[in-house]
Every structure is written in C-alpha cells, then in structure tokens.
Design a protein around this motif. Structure first.
Motif, PDB file in Angstrom:
ATOM      1  N   ILE A  16      32.627 -24.963 -23.052  1.00 51.48           N
ATOM      2  CA  ILE A  16      33.062 -23.563 -23.191  1.00 51.48           C
ATOM      3  C   ILE A  16      34.551 -23.454 -22.840  1.00 51.48           C
ATOM      4  N   LYS A  18      38.194 -20.618 -23.358  1.00 50.65           N
ATOM      5  CA  LYS A  18      38.654 -19.316 -22.848  1.00 50.65           C
ATOM      6  C   LYS A  18      37.861 -18.166 -23.482  1.00 50.65           C
ATOM      7  N   PRO A  19      37.733 -17.060 -22.724  1.00 54.78           N
ATOM      8  CA  PRO A  19      37.080 -15.884 -23.309  1.00 54.78           C
ATOM      9  C   PRO A  19      37.985 -15.269 -24.381  1.00 54.78           C
ATOM     10  N   ARG A  27      30.000 -11.366 -23.908  1.00 54.54           N
ATOM     11  CA  ARG A  27      31.360 -11.880 -24.090  1.00 54.54           C
ATOM     12  C   ARG A  27      31.403 -12.920 -25.198  1.00 54.54           C
ATOM     13  N   TYR A  29      33.385 -16.491 -26.367  1.00 54.85           N
ATOM     14  CA  TYR A  29      34.218 -17.603 -25.859  1.00 54.85           C
ATOM     15  C   TYR A  29      34.550 -18.565 -26.990  1.00 54.85           C
TER      16      TYR A  29
END
Ligand SMILES: COc1ccc(C(=O)Nc2ccccc2)cc1NC(=O)CCSc1ncnc(N)c1Br
Length: 273
Positions: A16, A18-19, A27, A29
């Motif tokens: 995973i 960065k958002p 959210r 990602y």
C-alpha cells in the motif's frame, strides 16, 4: 497483472502506498501488486458503513457493471476482495490525478484540449449507452487523467473528497439539467446537458450558470440563461456546440453521434482518446 486470472485477492497481494483521497465511505490508496509490480488504486470501504447506509445492492450492481465496462476513457475496476471489516475495490490508477486540479491550475483549457476531453467523454458515454448503462455520473469531480493525460471517467460510487476539492463541488447544482432541477425524472439526455456544462467550463474556467446563491443557479438553469463572455480564445464553433447541448428540451439536445461529427470537434480534437 491480469486481474481476471487470480480468483481471490487479499491485502497481502499489495504493497500500500500514499492515500489519494478520502470519502465518507472509505479511503483510496495507490498500491502495487507484489508479484507483477502492477500499480493500482485500492478503494477501501468499511462494511459497517455499507450496512449503515444499506449499500449492498448498489455496490454489488456497480461492481457487476464496472467489471464488464472496458473502455479507454472509463476507469477500470479490475476486481475486488473483502476481509472481516472492509470491502476493497481494485481500480485502475490514474497517474495524473483529478482533471479539476489541472483546470484550476490552468484556469481554462485550450480549444484543442477541451475538444479532446469532450470527444473522450462522448465516446465513453456512447459506449455506456450501447451497454445500456446510464448511471455514468459525469460530475466533474469524477474525471481523472492517466499518465498520458487521457481522460478517465471514475465513477465515484461515493465521492472521494480529496483535500484540493473545490468548495463549489460539494452539493453544487451547476451540473444539474433543468429536468433534474425541476424534478421531472431524467434519461440518457441528461449526460448531453452535462457535456455542455463541462465544455463551457473547460473553455471559460467556470460553469455557465454559476451564481451567488443556489436559488439563482436554479433559476439560471431553468431559464437556460446562457451568456458567453467576449473571449478571443473561444471560437463560434465552440459556442455553437455548447448552444446545441444546453437545450432545455432534452429531446432536442444534439446527440452523442452528432457531437462526434461537429465541426468544432473535427477541427480541434485529436483522437489519442
Ligand atoms: C471505476 O471506479 C470506481 C467504481 C466504483 C466506485 C465505488 O466506490 N462504488 C461504490 C462504493 C460504495 C457503494 C456503492 C458503490 C469507485 C470508483 N472509482 C473511484 O473511487 C476513484 C478513486 S480516486 C482515484 N482512482 C484512481 N486513480 C486516482 N488518481 C484517483 Br484520485
């Protein structure tokens, strides 16, 4: 990554990053699939939110529809998986992010860029309509750009409020067609109206019926109070197309096919798509 090959995905298959933005329901990602190094966007939606807002059917239907939609201007949904508390959508990653950040940075696009984006949107909508999918919500915040600057409609089942979201976006009426403002129910032609709004906004930097209050915007939409500020940058062909789209009677709006054949599009759009 051929997403259709793998049956069951899980978080372990991804690193995973960065958002990208966050919505009320979860959210998004950047992520990389470990084996293939393929970069995707993961949208994480919490099951308790799905329960709370009774979203099962909408999410299931949306996933079924999105998985069959394969078009260069529609953001792909490659697949999905879930664990005890989350549902995760595996989405195509649009490397150049939201079209609106680009527009607010540039204030307005050139006629060539605007015509190219309108052609991409028109082709994507024609594809959806032939698949009898009309819930494409081409609200501006749903438009992303891939690494080649190609437009992608990313149907945010639930809007992803990224930090830079423009204030007017949330709950803005600017993009609603008269039949929606007057609550007359709507059909495919509402997308044609929205194309007119977007075309105007790409060229002038603001939507045509923007006003101080929502009431005034309502009024301007209902009266189709369309004004073209004098600008050497906007040709009469462009204004002609916008006038053919922003028609109150939805049955008289120029069709998607005719948009593709319009002189302004033929002259200005380049078909990299
Ligand atoms: C096909 O795209 C979707 C399909 C479905 C849904 C969805 O949430 N459906 C849904 C959710 C809950 C209930 C009912 C439906 C959402 C999307 N798309 C998105 O959320 C876009 C995420 S933002 C982003 N994505 C890629 N690259 C970037 N640079 C960014 Br920024």
């Amino acid at each position: 990554m051929d997403p259709n090959l793998q049956r069951e995905w899980s978080f372990n298959d991804f690193e995973i990053g960065k958002p990208l933005g966050k919505g009320k329901f979860g959210r998004v990602y950047v992520a990389r699939e470990v084996k293939s190094k393929f970069v995707v966007a993961l949208k994480v939606i919490y099951k308790e939110q799905i329960e709370k807002y009774k979203l099962h059917h909408q999410l299931r239907r949306e996933v079924e529809i999105q998985i069959i939609l394969k078009h260069p201007n529609i953001l792909r949904l490659y697949g999905w998986f879930h664990d005890s508390e989350r549902v995760v959508l595996i989405l195509e990653y649009a490397h150049n992010g939201e079209l609106y950040k680009e527009l607010s940075k540039r204030h307005h696009f050139s006629e060539k860029e605007a015509a190219t984006y309108i052609l991409c949107l028109t082709e994507a909508l024609a594809y959806c309509h032939e698949k009898h999918v009309i819930h494409r919500d081409i609200k501006p915040e749903n438009l992303l750009l891939d690494h080649e600057g190609r437009l992608k409609i990313a149907d945010f089942g639930w809007s992803v409020q990224s930090k830079m979201k423009r204030q007017t976006m949330c709950g803005t009426l600017d993009y609603l067609a008269p039949e929606m403002v007057e609550n007359k129910g709507h059909d495919y032609a509402v997308d044609n109206w929205t194309l007119g709004i977007l075309c105007y906004e790409f060229l002038y930097g603001a939507p045509p019926f923007e006003a101080e209050s929502q009431i005034d915007t309502f009024q301007r939409i209902k009266n189709v109070d369309l004004i073209f500020p004098p600008s050497p940058l906007v040709s009469s062909d462009a204004k002609n197309l916008i006038r053919r789209l922003l028609v109150k009677d939805s049955s008289r709006r120029i069709s998607l096919q005719k948009i593709m054949e319009h002189p302004w599009i033929i002259k200005n759009a380049n078909s990299i798509g």
